[in-house]
Write an enzyme that holds these catalytic residues in place. Structure first.
Site, PDB file in Angstrom:
ATOM      1  CG  LEU A  69      34.619  24.540 -27.454  1.00 57.39           C
ATOM      2  CD1 LEU A  69      33.634  25.684 -27.717  1.00 57.39           C
ATOM      3  CD2 LEU A  69      33.881  23.328 -26.930  1.00 57.39           C
ATOM      4  CG  ASP A  70      36.645  19.314 -32.186  1.00 54.52           C
ATOM      5  OD1 ASP A  70      37.699  19.132 -31.560  1.00 54.52           O
ATOM      6  OD2 ASP A  70      35.750  18.453 -32.285  1.00 54.52           O
ATOM      7  CE  LYS A  71      39.377  26.412 -39.150  1.00 51.62           C
ATOM      8  NZ  LYS A  71      40.214  26.185 -40.357  1.00 51.62           N
ATOM      9  NE  ARG A  99      33.641  15.986 -34.946  1.00 54.12           N
ATOM     10  CZ  ARG A  99      34.778  16.388 -35.528  1.00 54.12           C
ATOM     11  NH1 ARG A  99      35.668  17.108 -34.832  1.00 54.12           N
ATOM     12  NH2 ARG A  99      35.030  16.063 -36.770  1.00 54.12           N
ATOM     13  CB  THR A 108      32.787  22.545 -31.896  1.00 52.07           C
ATOM     14  OG1 THR A 108      32.853  21.243 -32.475  1.00 52.07           O
ATOM     15  CG2 THR A 108      31.756  22.541 -30.780  1.00 52.07           C
TER      16      THR A 108
END
Length: 344
Positions: free
Chosen positions: A149-151, A265, A153
């Protein structure tokens, strides 16, 4: 200390004569993938013994054909250190057993160490939490990260503890539910609304041509183009009293059929409905904030991250074949945003 060797015997009832050695061993060692067994054989950790009291012969060929009555001793060396620092960082563990963990990751936590993030990551925290429980992924004492997961998110993420769990989960994520029960659903708060109440975005993703940290929707024939498919449905539209026809924002559920970097996104931005707070794909819509009443503008500006949450995760357990499904409630910052938007 090296673990004592596991002694395996090939018997007519358990292994057909002429079976491959790597397949024979992998079927009897629950925590080792076939790839790991092949590596151990090639590294000289496998001895064929006609009688256990005598010396044996080292076999380095994973394709060696097993014969009835043969017995084998496999030495499992201890996992090599990962070179990463274990750090005591509080984790929200939703589920854990000897094969895997499911984490509810907060926004702001980086998953894996990298340039500029050698410490304070989820992996550093897992090394401290799991300790000697990690059997090693590919012979290295590290947790198996099969998806990220993105930082910024938040939400659910599964991590493998063992080689066999890592192999199984990686295969499920590569398949993304096409032939199995793996499912990933996200909740996103976007500017405006997608053009339809529900639909599917099929738009290949590749590297942005000029921005090294961005991805882009690209033409299918580009060399780095990768298939990317997102199913979406609008759960709620948020409108102002003086403009009830045009929503200023929407809550959207996105189900992944592929798992590309920044997929949700980018696909929402591709539809003209970028995520609120997204610094990469929503910059051109910052002027939207200025059209909101002050109290809503303050909430939107105070988010400080993209409004994206991994809310649902389901997969098949690697060793028990049990169907596991998990749901995560919206974190406080997104709940505050949605609550404010509902009552403008």
């Amino acid at each position: 200390m090296t673990e004592p060797p596991k002694i395996l015997e090939a018997e007519a009832e358990a292994a057909d004569e002429n079976d491959r050695l790597d397949r024979f061993l992998a079927s009897r060692l629950a925590d080792l993938s076939r790839t790991r067994v092949q590596d151990l054989i090639r590294q000289g950790h496998l001895i064929r013994q006609d009688q256990l009291s005598r010396g044996g012969e080292t076999i380095r060929d994973p394709k060696y054909r097993v014969k009835q009555g043969e017995r084998f001793a496999l030495t499992l060396p201890p996992p090599e250190p990962s070179g990463l620092r274990a750090q005591e960082i509080e984790l929200d563990i939703v589920y854990e057993d000897d094969q895997l963990l499911v984490i509810d990751k907060p926004a702001g936590l980086v998953v894996h160490p990298g340039a500029g993030n050698q410490d304070g990551t989820l992996v550093n925290a897992l090394l401290a939490h799991c300790g000697s429980e990690l059997s090693g992924i590919g012979g290295v004492a590290r947790p198996g990260i099969v998806h990220r997961l993105d930082k910024e998110t938040s939400g659910l993420l599964v991590v493998a503890k063992t080689d066999i769990a890592h192999q199984s989960l990686a295969a499920q994520f590569a398949d993304h539910g096409k032939t199995g029960d793996m499912e990933r659903r996200y909740l996103a708060v976007v500017w405006g609304a997608p053009p339809k109440p529900a639909g599917t975005v099929e738009a290949p993703i590749g590297r942005h041509p000029t921005h090294r940290t961005k991805m882009a929707v690209v033409k299918p024939d580009r060399p780095d183009a990768r298939e990317a498919v997102t199913h979406y449905r609008v759960l709620e539209r948020f409108v102002l009293e003086d403009d009830e026809k045009a929503p200023f924002a929407s809550l959207v559920e996105c189900t992944l059929a592929t798992g590309r970097t920044h997929q949700v996104r980018l696909h929402m931005a591709h539809l003209g409905a970028p995520l609120i707070g997204d610094p990469l794909y929503g910059k051109g819509f910052k002027s939207k904030i200025r059209t909101l009443p002050n109290h809503l503008a303050d909430v939107a500006e105070g988010l400080h991250r993209q409004a994206l949450h991994a809310a649902h995760l389901a997969f098949i357990h690697p060793t028990t074949d049990e169907y596991l499904a998990f749901d995560s409630e919206l974190p406080a910052d997104l709940d505050k945003l949605i609550t404010a938007f509902k009552e403008p």
